[in-house]
Each structure stands twice: as C-alpha cells, then as structure tokens.
Design a protein around this motif. Structure first.
Motif, short mmCIF file in Angstrom:
data_model
loop_
_atom_site.label_atom_id
_atom_site.label_comp_id
_atom_site.label_asym_id
_atom_site.label_seq_id
_atom_site.Cartn_x
_atom_site.Cartn_y
_atom_site.Cartn_z
N MET A 1 0.84 -1.21 0.00
CA MET A 1 0.00 0.00 0.00
C MET A 1 0.87 1.26 0.00
N ALA A 2 1.93 1.26 0.82
CA ALA A 2 2.83 2.42 0.89
C ALA A 2 3.50 2.65 -0.47
N CYS A 3 3.90 1.55 -1.13
CA CYS A 3 4.56 1.66 -2.44
C CYS A 3 3.60 2.20 -3.51
N ILE A 4 2.36 1.71 -3.50
CA ILE A 4 1.37 2.18 -4.50
C ILE A 4 1.12 3.67 -4.31
N GLY A 5 0.93 4.08 -3.06
CA GLY A 5 0.71 5.50 -2.76
C GLY A 5 1.89 6.35 -3.21
N ALA A 6 3.11 5.85 -2.94
CA ALA A 6 4.32 6.58 -3.32
C ALA A 6 4.45 6.67 -4.84
N ALA A 7 4.21 5.55 -5.52
CA ALA A 7 4.35 5.52 -6.98
C ALA A 7 3.37 6.50 -7.62
N LEU A 8 2.14 6.47 -7.13
CA LEU A 8 1.11 7.34 -7.67
C LEU A 8 1.44 8.81 -7.39
N GLY A 9 1.90 9.06 -6.16
CA GLY A 9 2.27 10.43 -5.78
C GLY A 9 3.41 10.97 -6.62
N LEU A 10 4.44 10.14 -6.84
CA LEU A 10 5.59 10.58 -7.65
C LEU A 10 5.18 10.81 -9.10
N ARG A 11 4.35 9.91 -9.61
CA ARG A 11 3.88 10.02 -11.00
C ARG A 11 3.11 11.35 -11.18
N CYS A 12 2.25 11.65 -10.20
CA CYS A 12 1.45 12.88 -10.26
C CYS A 12 2.34 14.12 -10.11
N THR A 13 3.39 14.02 -9.28
CA THR A 13 4.30 15.15 -9.10
C THR A 13 5.04 15.43 -10.40
N VAL A 14 5.48 14.35 -11.07
CA VAL A 14 6.15 14.50 -12.37
C VAL A 14 5.21 15.21 -13.36
N ARG A 15 3.94 14.77 -13.37
CA ARG A 15 2.94 15.40 -14.26
C ARG A 15 2.75 16.87 -13.89
N ALA A 16 2.68 17.14 -12.58
CA ALA A 16 2.43 18.51 -12.11
C ALA A 16 3.53 19.45 -12.57
N LEU A 17 4.78 18.98 -12.47
CA LEU A 17 5.91 19.85 -12.82
C LEU A 17 5.95 20.15 -14.32
N ALA A 18 5.32 19.27 -15.12
CA ALA A 18 5.27 19.50 -16.56
C ALA A 18 4.06 20.36 -16.95
N THR B 1 0.98 23.54 -16.00
CA THR B 1 0.93 24.89 -15.43
C THR B 1 -0.50 25.17 -14.96
N GLY B 2 -0.64 26.27 -14.23
CA GLY B 2 -1.98 26.75 -13.84
C GLY B 2 -2.79 25.73 -13.07
N ARG B 3 -4.05 25.64 -13.43
CA ARG B 3 -4.99 24.79 -12.69
C ARG B 3 -4.60 23.31 -12.78
N SER B 4 -4.09 22.94 -13.96
CA SER B 4 -3.70 21.55 -14.18
C SER B 4 -2.59 21.14 -13.19
N ARG B 5 -1.61 22.03 -13.00
CA ARG B 5 -0.52 21.74 -12.04
C ARG B 5 -1.09 21.58 -10.64
N ARG B 6 -1.98 22.49 -10.27
CA ARG B 6 -2.56 22.42 -8.93
C ARG B 6 -3.31 21.10 -8.72
#
Length: 257
Positions: free
Chosen positions: A20-37, A39-44
């Motif tokens: 469970m911790a790994c799935i949460g981490a993987a998803l969180g990192l994947r979303c952070t990578v997306r966020a950094l790419a 801008t605006g509302r999409s990043r948030r």
C-alpha cells in the motif's frame, strides 16, 4: 507488561502494508512528475492528487499494519474521530510539502522545507493514529526510538520529494516507490518498537470501534481509491504524448483540405 505482537496474522499485514505504501508513493511521484510538466490549474490538480495519493498510501500502510497489532491481556479499540483526524493530517501536511516543491522557486530550499514538513506530517499522522488506541492499561514510548522514527520519516519524505523533482522515467519512479515504501514501513515499525504497554486487566467495556468494524472497511475503501486513481493516471496521456498525437494529426488535416 503486555506482550506486543506486531504481526498477529503473520506476514500478511507487513507485506500488504508495504505494498500500500509503495502504491501511494508511486502514484504520488507520478502525479508530481505530471504537475511539474503542467501549469496553472492543471498543475494544482496534479499536486492535489499527488498529496492525496501519498497521504492515503501512508495512512493505509499504517492501519493495515495495525490490523496485525495485538497486546496480550487486553482488547484494542480505536477512537474514530482521532483516526479520521490522522488521515486528514496526513493529506494536509503531505499536501503542504508537495506544494512547497511544486511551486518553490529555489529548488534546494523548497526540498528541505517540503521534506521536513512532509516528514513531520507522516510522523504526526503515525502518533495521532497511535493516540487513537484504546486498551486496558497504559501505553509508554521510548523517546529515543520515537526520535529515530521521526528522523526516518523526514529523510524518507525528503528523498521521495527529491525523486519527484528529479526522476522522470517510469522504471526510476518504480524503484523510488519501492524505496519510499520501505522507508515509510521502517518508520512505522521503528515507531511501534518504541511502544510498551503496561496492561491493567479490567472488565469495563472499551470505548471506540474494533479494527474490523472501522479500520478494515476504511482501509479497503482507501485502497480501492488508490487503485482506481492509479489506473486513471496510468491511462491519461502525458504532455509529451499529447503533443506527439497532435502533431501526428496535423499533416492528415492539411491533406484532407
């Protein structure tokens, strides 16, 4: 002293909680990578998803691990409001850390601040979750081990956020997630090793909910949320893929004209 058992169901709860911790981490990192790419509302929105994924993953990890926690000579109940508060704290504090990194201008400072905030959040979530324990007797903590668990949490959170900033390839994200899952789990079990219980047998009924009444359904619900969100994120195209498909369609349109 009550004998503490951290794995009443054998290997099932430690392994499941690590997953469970790994799935949460993987998803969180994947979303952070997306966020950094983005801008605006999409990043948030990507950052909010990242925070809720990591927060949910950590919380589910803690309470799935707690399913295997038992103390000889007493039943265990959980205070419902405090348990829910620990989930909210996990999400808000992880959110603060993720946003610090997502919007920080100075990378180094954002990382230090985000890591410290998120790590302290993970630790406070763990100890709030522990404060929700109701049993016949007194719970004591070894301050040295508590301190160590907080240090592990801060180091793990900083490493995870660093990974979110610097890692792009899916394989690297997978490896970082396994490491982060391991770090969160080791923080949890270090925190649990700090616990000692002085059992005072009593016939009175304990307040709160049993693990199966409350923790188990909530963990299953949040686990399902993580899986569904993972599927959604995995299937939604990245910015690069969208550009590639858009440029592939353009020549076709000009020929059609």
């Amino acid at each position: 002293m009550g004998h503490l058992d951290h794995a009443a169901f054998g290997w099932l709860t430690p392994v499941l909680s690590y997953v469970m911790a790994c799935i949460g981490a993987a998803l969180g990192l994947r979303c952070t990578v997306r966020a950094l790419a983005a801008t605006g509302r999409s990043r948030r929105n990507w950052l909010i998803t990242a925070a809720s994924a990591i927060g949910t993953g950590i919380w589910t990890m803690h309470f799935v691990a707690m399913l295997g926690f038992s103390v000889s000579g007493t039943e265990i109940r959980y205070n419902v409001p405090l348990t829910i508060l620990s989930l909210i704290v996990a999400m808000i504090v992880v959110g603060a850390g993720v946003f610090a990194v997502g919007y920080g201008r100075d990378r180094g400072r954002a990382l230090a601040l985000g890591g410290l905030t998120t790590g302290l959040g993970v630790a406070s979530m763990h100890y709030l979750g522990m404060a929700a324990l109701r049993l016949h007797g007194d719970v004591d903590y070894d301050p040295l081990l508590v301190g160590l668990s907080v240090v592990i949490a801060v180091v793990a959170a900083t490493a995870a956020l660093w990974a979110g900033l610097n890692i792009k390839s899916p394989i690297a994200v997978a490896v970082a997630s396994l490491v982060m899952g391991g770090a969160v789990s080791s923080m949890h079990y270090t925190g649990m090793m700090a616990v000692s219980v002085q059992v005072a047998p009593s016939g009175t009924v304990l307040p709160g909910a049993t693990v199966m009444q409350f923790i188990f359904p909530l963990a299953v619900g949040l686990g399902s949320y993580l899986f569904l969100t993972s599927a959604f994120v995995a299937l939604s195209p990245t910015a690069g893929e969208r550009e590639a498909s858009a440029s592939a369609q353009r020549p076709v349109e000009s020929v059609a004209r």
